[in-house]
Scaffold this motif. Structure first.
Motif, PDB file in Angstrom:
ATOM      1  N   GLN A   1       0.838  -1.200   0.000  1.00 33.02           N
ATOM      2  CA  GLN A   1       0.000   0.000   0.000  1.00 33.02           C
ATOM      3  C   GLN A   1       0.877   1.256   0.000  1.00 33.02           C
ATOM      4  OE1 GLN A   1      -2.587   0.323   3.382  1.00 33.02           O
ATOM      5  NE2 GLN A   1      -3.540   2.205   2.680  1.00 33.02           N
ATOM      6  N   GLU A   2       1.919   1.237   0.810  1.00 35.69           N
ATOM      7  CA  GLU A   2       2.797   2.393   0.952  1.00 35.69           C
ATOM      8  C   GLU A   2       3.552   2.705  -0.342  1.00 35.69           C
ATOM      9  OE1 GLU A   2       6.666   3.442   3.720  1.00 35.69           O
ATOM     10  OE2 GLU A   2       5.090   2.186   4.569  1.00 35.69           O
ATOM     11  N   PHE A   3       3.928   1.680  -1.100  1.00 39.22           N
ATOM     12  CA  PHE A   3       4.782   1.877  -2.261  1.00 39.22           C
ATOM     13  C   PHE A   3       4.064   1.698  -3.601  1.00 39.22           C
ATOM     14  CE2 PHE A   3       7.889   1.392   1.049  1.00 39.22           C
ATOM     15  CZ  PHE A   3       8.896   2.269   0.672  1.00 39.22           C
TER      16      PHE A   3
ATOM     17  N   GLU B   1      16.181   4.977  -6.306  1.00 42.49           N
ATOM     18  CA  GLU B   1      15.669   5.517  -5.037  1.00 42.49           C
ATOM     19  C   GLU B   1      14.507   4.674  -4.520  1.00 42.49           C
ATOM     20  OE1 GLU B   1      14.583   9.587  -5.705  1.00 42.49           O
ATOM     21  OE2 GLU B   1      16.674  10.275  -5.726  1.00 42.49           O
ATOM     22  N   PHE B   2      13.628   4.280  -5.434  1.00 43.50           N
ATOM     23  CA  PHE B   2      12.488   3.443  -5.067  1.00 43.50           C
ATOM     24  C   PHE B   2      12.977   2.125  -4.466  1.00 43.50           C
ATOM     25  CE2 PHE B   2       9.594  -0.032  -6.235  1.00 43.50           C
ATOM     26  CZ  PHE B   2       8.428   0.370  -5.608  1.00 43.50           C
TER      27      PHE B   2
ATOM     28  N   GLY C   1      13.608  -1.333   0.014  1.00 41.30           N
ATOM     29  CA  GLY C   1      14.477  -2.256   0.745  1.00 41.30           C
ATOM     30  C   GLY C   1      14.623  -1.867   2.216  1.00 41.30           C
ATOM     31  N   ALA C   2      14.802  -0.573   2.455  1.00 43.04           N
ATOM     32  CA  ALA C   2      14.956  -0.097   3.840  1.00 43.04           C
ATOM     33  C   ALA C   2      13.673  -0.347   4.642  1.00 43.04           C
ATOM     34  CB  ALA C   2      15.311   1.383   3.854  1.00 43.04           C
TER      35      ALA C   2
ATOM     36  N   GLU D   1      12.959  -2.901   7.798  1.00 44.38           N
ATOM     37  CA  GLU D   1      12.378  -2.372   9.036  1.00 44.38           C
ATOM     38  C   GLU D   1      11.164  -3.209   9.454  1.00 44.38           C
ATOM     39  OE1 GLU D   1      10.074   1.726   9.873  1.00 44.38           O
ATOM     40  OE2 GLU D   1      12.085   1.973   9.012  1.00 44.38           O
ATOM     41  N   GLU D   2      10.254  -3.440   8.519  1.00 48.71           N
ATOM     42  CA  GLU D   2       9.038  -4.199   8.824  1.00 48.71           C
ATOM     43  C   GLU D   2       9.364  -5.657   9.168  1.00 48.71           C
ATOM     44  OE1 GLU D   2       5.818  -3.260   9.153  1.00 48.71           O
ATOM     45  OE2 GLU D   2       6.364  -1.178   8.788  1.00 48.71           O
TER      46      GLU D   2
END
Length: 173
Positions: free
Chosen positions: A54-56, A109-110, A115-116, A120-121
């Protein structure tokens, strides 16, 4: 005779250790957890994946659109290039190179951002899984729980227990 009597305590000690080792080995309880399965099957991992999608999704769609636009512009240029003036062809080539450079930068950048956030998740999911593994180990009196191994007998795999406990603790989410 004197030397034999000196070794008797050592023989008795070794004998008692040999007798104790099998008894201790039977009490040793080991388990295995497959973290890949946890990342695929646990509800918290599924929720994290949905959150990332959803975020990306908007940025991913923008990248796909940008890539399609660049492809169309390149194909159009290749069709029209033979009939263009040299100066016009050079200007369009530079524009396409600049568009491609911008597309590659945004895609990079995407990928870095995705990846970051994924790390984290999944780090949070793994942290939660480790807490549940520790609880299961304490409740069921395991001596060791492994997360990576070359081979594990399936009877030692407690992944299902961990996934069920994680899902139950999360209210089925």
């Amino acid at each position: 005779m004197k030397s034999l009597s000196r070794h008797i305590p050592l023989v008795v000690l070794l004998g008692s250790l040999a007798a104790a080792v099998p008894a201790q080995a039977q009490e040793f309880k080991a388990g295995f957890v497959n973290t890949d399965r946890i990342f695929r099957e646990a509800n918290t991992a599924k929720a994290a994946q949905a959150k990332l999608e959803q975020e990306f999704s908007r940025r991913e769609k923008e990248l796909v659109d940008m890539g399609n636009s660049l492809k169309s512009a390149t194909e159009k240029f290749e069709r029209e290039a033979p009939t263009m003036a040299e100066s016009q062809r050079t200007v369009r080539q530079r524009q396409l190179v600049d568009q491609d450079r911008e597309f590659q930068r945004k895609r990079r950048e995407f990928q870095e951002d995705l990846g970051a956030r994924k790390n984290e998740e999944l780090g949070q999911v793994l942290e939660r899984a480790n807490r549940v593994v520790k609880q299961v180990a304490e409740q069921e009196k395991y001596d060791v729980i492994l997360q990576e191994a070359v081979y594990i007998n399936p009877k030692h795999d407690i992944t299902d227990k961990v996934i069920k406990a994680m899902n139950a603790a999360n209210g089925g989410k």
